[in-house]
Scaffold this motif. Structure first.
Motif, PDB file in Angstrom:
ATOM      1  N   ILE A 189       0.058   8.923   9.041  1.00 12.00           N
ATOM      2  CA  ILE A 189       1.270   9.677   8.512  1.00 12.00           C
ATOM      3  C   ILE A 189       1.003  11.064   7.958  1.00 12.00           C
ATOM      4  CG2 ILE A 189       3.288   9.623   7.204  1.00 12.00           C
ATOM      5  CD1 ILE A 189       3.154   6.591   7.139  1.00 12.00           C
ATOM      6  N   VAL A 190       1.436  12.286   8.568  1.00 13.97           N
ATOM      7  CA  VAL A 190       0.915  13.519   8.116  1.00 13.97           C
ATOM      8  C   VAL A 190       2.387  14.335   7.408  1.00 13.97           C
ATOM      9  CG1 VAL A 190      -0.164  15.638   8.739  1.00 13.97           C
ATOM     10  CG2 VAL A 190      -1.203  13.669   9.269  1.00 13.97           C
ATOM     11  N   VAL A 191       2.475  14.768   6.544  1.00 15.18           N
ATOM     12  CA  VAL A 191       3.534  15.530   6.059  1.00 15.18           C
ATOM     13  C   VAL A 191       2.924  16.788   5.623  1.00 15.18           C
ATOM     14  CG1 VAL A 191       5.615  15.565   4.647  1.00 15.18           C
ATOM     15  CG2 VAL A 191       4.673  13.460   5.485  1.00 15.18           C
ATOM     16  N   HIS A 192       3.492  18.144   5.904  1.00 12.33           N
ATOM     17  CA  HIS A 192       2.853  19.160   5.686  1.00 12.33           C
ATOM     18  C   HIS A 192       3.217  19.488   4.124  1.00 12.33           C
ATOM     19  CE1 HIS A 192       2.358  23.682   5.452  1.00 12.33           C
ATOM     20  NE2 HIS A 192       1.679  23.487   6.293  1.00 12.33           N
ATOM     21  N   SER A 193       2.388  20.252   3.465  1.00 12.89           N
ATOM     22  CA  SER A 193       2.714  20.264   1.821  1.00 12.89           C
ATOM     23  C   SER A 193       3.936  21.117   1.722  1.00 12.89           C
ATOM     24  CB  SER A 193       1.541  21.084   1.371  1.00 12.89           C
ATOM     25  OG  SER A 193       1.308  21.973   1.929  1.00 12.89           O
ATOM     26  N   ALA A 207       0.736  -1.219  -0.190  1.00 10.72           N
ATOM     27  CA  ALA A 207       0.067  -0.062   0.115  1.00 10.72           C
ATOM     28  C   ALA A 207       0.864   1.327   0.105  1.00 10.72           C
ATOM     29  CB  ALA A 207      -0.741  -0.132   1.251  1.00 10.72           C
ATOM     30  N   GLY A 208       1.880   1.195   0.633  1.00  9.14           N
ATOM     31  CA  GLY A 208       3.033   2.511   0.881  1.00  9.14           C
ATOM     32  C   GLY A 208       3.462   2.719  -0.429  1.00  9.14           C
ATOM     33  N   PHE A 209       4.063   1.666  -1.444  1.00  7.71           N
ATOM     34  CA  PHE A 209       4.443   1.852  -2.583  1.00  7.71           C
ATOM     35  C   PHE A 209       3.346   2.377  -3.675  1.00  7.71           C
ATOM     36  CE2 PHE A 209       5.466   0.524  -7.108  1.00  7.71           C
ATOM     37  CZ  PHE A 209       6.545   1.636  -7.227  1.00  7.71           C
ATOM     38  N   ARG A 210       2.078   1.778  -3.616  1.00  6.14           N
ATOM     39  CA  ARG A 210       1.056   1.932  -4.516  1.00  6.14           C
ATOM     40  C   ARG A 210       0.841   3.708  -4.399  1.00  6.14           C
ATOM     41  NH1 ARG A 210      -1.461  -2.210  -3.561  1.00  6.14           N
ATOM     42  NH2 ARG A 210      -2.828  -1.333  -1.880  1.00  6.14           N
ATOM     43  N   PHE A 211       0.598   4.087  -2.987  1.00  8.43           N
ATOM     44  CA  PHE A 211       0.427   5.431  -2.871  1.00  8.43           C
ATOM     45  C   PHE A 211       1.500   6.249  -3.625  1.00  8.43           C
ATOM     46  CE2 PHE A 211       1.924   9.078  -0.450  1.00  8.43           C
ATOM     47  CZ  PHE A 211       0.469   9.984  -0.680  1.00  8.43           C
ATOM     48  N   THR A 212       2.872   6.141  -3.347  1.00  8.68           N
ATOM     49  CA  THR A 212       4.056   6.764  -3.841  1.00  8.68           C
ATOM     50  C   THR A 212       3.783   6.627  -5.247  1.00  8.68           C
ATOM     51  OG1 THR A 212       5.239   6.332  -1.703  1.00  8.68           O
ATOM     52  CG2 THR A 212       6.415   7.015  -3.511  1.00  8.68           C
ATOM     53  N   TYR A 213       3.583   5.577  -5.634  1.00 12.27           N
ATOM     54  CA  TYR A 213       3.539   5.512  -7.284  1.00 12.27           C
ATOM     55  C   TYR A 213       2.552   6.511  -8.017  1.00 12.27           C
ATOM     56  CZ  TYR A 213       2.449   3.409 -11.831  1.00 12.27           C
ATOM     57  OH  TYR A 213       2.272   2.991 -13.065  1.00 12.27           O
ATOM     58  N   ALA A 217      -5.547   5.364  -2.460  1.00 10.34           N
ATOM     59  CA  ALA A 217      -4.224   4.688  -1.897  1.00 10.34           C
ATOM     60  C   ALA A 217      -3.896   5.282  -0.601  1.00 10.34           C
ATOM     61  CB  ALA A 217      -3.155   4.918  -3.011  1.00 10.34           C
ATOM     62  N   ALA A 218      -4.076   6.468  -0.464  1.00 10.89           N
ATOM     63  CA  ALA A 218      -4.016   7.379   0.715  1.00 10.89           C
ATOM     64  C   ALA A 218      -4.968   6.874   1.815  1.00 10.89           C
ATOM     65  CB  ALA A 218      -4.027   9.034   0.357  1.00 10.89           C
ATOM     66  N   GLY A 219      -6.126   6.545   1.414  1.00  6.06           N
ATOM     67  CA  GLY A 219      -7.044   6.194   2.322  1.00  6.06           C
ATOM     68  C   GLY A 219      -6.460   4.979   2.890  1.00  6.06           C
ATOM     69  N   LYS A 220      -6.183   3.755   2.043  1.00 12.86           N
ATOM     70  CA  LYS A 220      -5.522   2.658   2.579  1.00 12.86           C
ATOM     71  C   LYS A 220      -4.282   2.694   3.302  1.00 12.86           C
ATOM     72  CE  LYS A 220      -8.211   0.028  -0.927  1.00 12.86           C
ATOM     73  NZ  LYS A 220      -8.233  -1.010  -2.161  1.00 12.86           N
ATOM     74  N   VAL A 221      -3.789   3.469   2.865  1.00 15.93           N
ATOM     75  CA  VAL A 221      -2.189   3.543   3.705  1.00 15.93           C
ATOM     76  C   VAL A 221      -2.452   4.312   5.059  1.00 15.93           C
ATOM     77  CG1 VAL A 221      -1.068   5.321   2.582  1.00 15.93           C
ATOM     78  CG2 VAL A 221       0.241   3.278   3.506  1.00 15.93           C
ATOM     79  N   GLY A 222      -3.292   5.343   5.083  1.00 14.27           N
ATOM     80  CA  GLY A 222      -3.256   6.266   6.022  1.00 14.27           C
ATOM     81  C   GLY A 222      -2.086   7.301   6.013  1.00 14.27           C
TER      82      GLY A 222
END
Length: 199
Positions: free
Chosen positions: A98-102, A37-43, A72-77
Motif C-alpha cells: 500500500i503506497v500513499v503519497h505524502s 497490524a493495520g490498526f497498529r500502524f494507524t495508531y 508496524a509499517a514494515g509488518k503491514v506493508g
C-alpha cells in the motif's frame, strides 16, 4: 492532519478503532492493537502526527513513536507519512504494497486494501495529487493517480485505475476506471465513524 489538542487525537484514534471493532473502550483498544497490524500502524501514525507537531514532544516522544510506526509499517506493508492529511476512521483491511503519497488527501472513513496506490502525476511541471472524499472503499490493487477528486460514498473496484474525477455515490471499475452505477460504497464501508458513535 493537525490535532489541536489531545482530545482531538483521542477522538481520531477512537474513530480508527471503531472501524475495526464497532467499539471504542480501552480493552478493545489493547486487543485490536495486538491483533491487527493495520490498526497498529494507524495508531502509531496518529501518535507520530500529534507529537511531531508539538515542540517539546517532537524531541522526546516523537522519535520513539516514529520507530514503532516504522516497525508496524514494515509488518503491514504500507508507505504512509505521518503528516499526510488522513481523516478519522481509516481502515486498512489487508496489508501489502500500500503506497500513499505524502501530499495526497484522504477523507473520513476511508478503506484501503492490499496493493492500493494513491500517487502523483506531473502536468506541465506541476505535481498533481489525488483528493479522496469521505466513506470511500478502495479495493485490492486499485490505483488512484494524479490530480483527481474522488467524491463521497464511492466504491473503487479491484485493479481499477482512476485517472479522472469520480462523482459522489459512484461505483467505478476498469482500466481506465468508469462509472458502473450510482449505488455508492454501501456495506463495503463497515462501522463508519459518525458523531453518534462517540455517545
Amino acid at each position: 492532519m493537525h490535532f489541536k489538542d489531545k482530545n482531538a487525537l483521542s477522538e481520531c484514534i477512537a474513530a480508527d478503532l471503531y472501524r475495526y471493532s464497532g467499539r471504542t473502550d480501552k480493552k478493545t483498544l489493547r486487543k485490536v492493537r495486538r491483533r491487527s497490524a493495520g490498526f497498529r500502524f494507524t495508531y502509531y501514525m496518529r501518535l507520530c502526527t500529534y507529537t511531531r507537531q508539538r515542540p517539546l514532544l517532537k524531541y522526546t516522544l516523537f522519535p520513539f513513536y516514529k520507530q514503532r510506526m516504522r516497525r508496524a509499517a514494515g509488518k503491514v506493508g504500507i508507505e504512509l507519512h505521518e503528516l499526510t492529511e488522513v481523516g478519522k476512521g481509516l481502515h486498512i483491511a489487508h496489508g501489502g504494497c500500500i503506497v500513499v503519497h505524502s501530499g495526497a488527501v484522504l477523507g473520513e472513513n476511508v478503506c484501503l486494501s492490499q496493493g492500493v496506490t494513491i500517487g502523483q502525476t506531473l502536468k506541465n511541471g506541476e505535481v498533481c495529487l489525488p483528493v479522496i472524499g469521505n466513506r470511500v472503499y478502495i479495493a485490492p490493487g486499485a490505483k488512484v493517480i494524479g490530480g483527481v477528486h474522488v467524491g463521497n460514498n464511492v466504491a473503487i473496484g479491484a485493479n481499477a485505475v482512476v485517472t479522472h474525477d469520480v462523482p459522489d455515490n459512484a461505483v467505478v471499475a476498469g482500466i481506465p476506471a468508469r462509472v458502473l452505477h450510482m449505488g455508492g460504497a454501501g456495506e463495503y464501508v463497515t462501522n463508519p465513524w459518525e458523531a453518534e458513535a462517540a455517545k
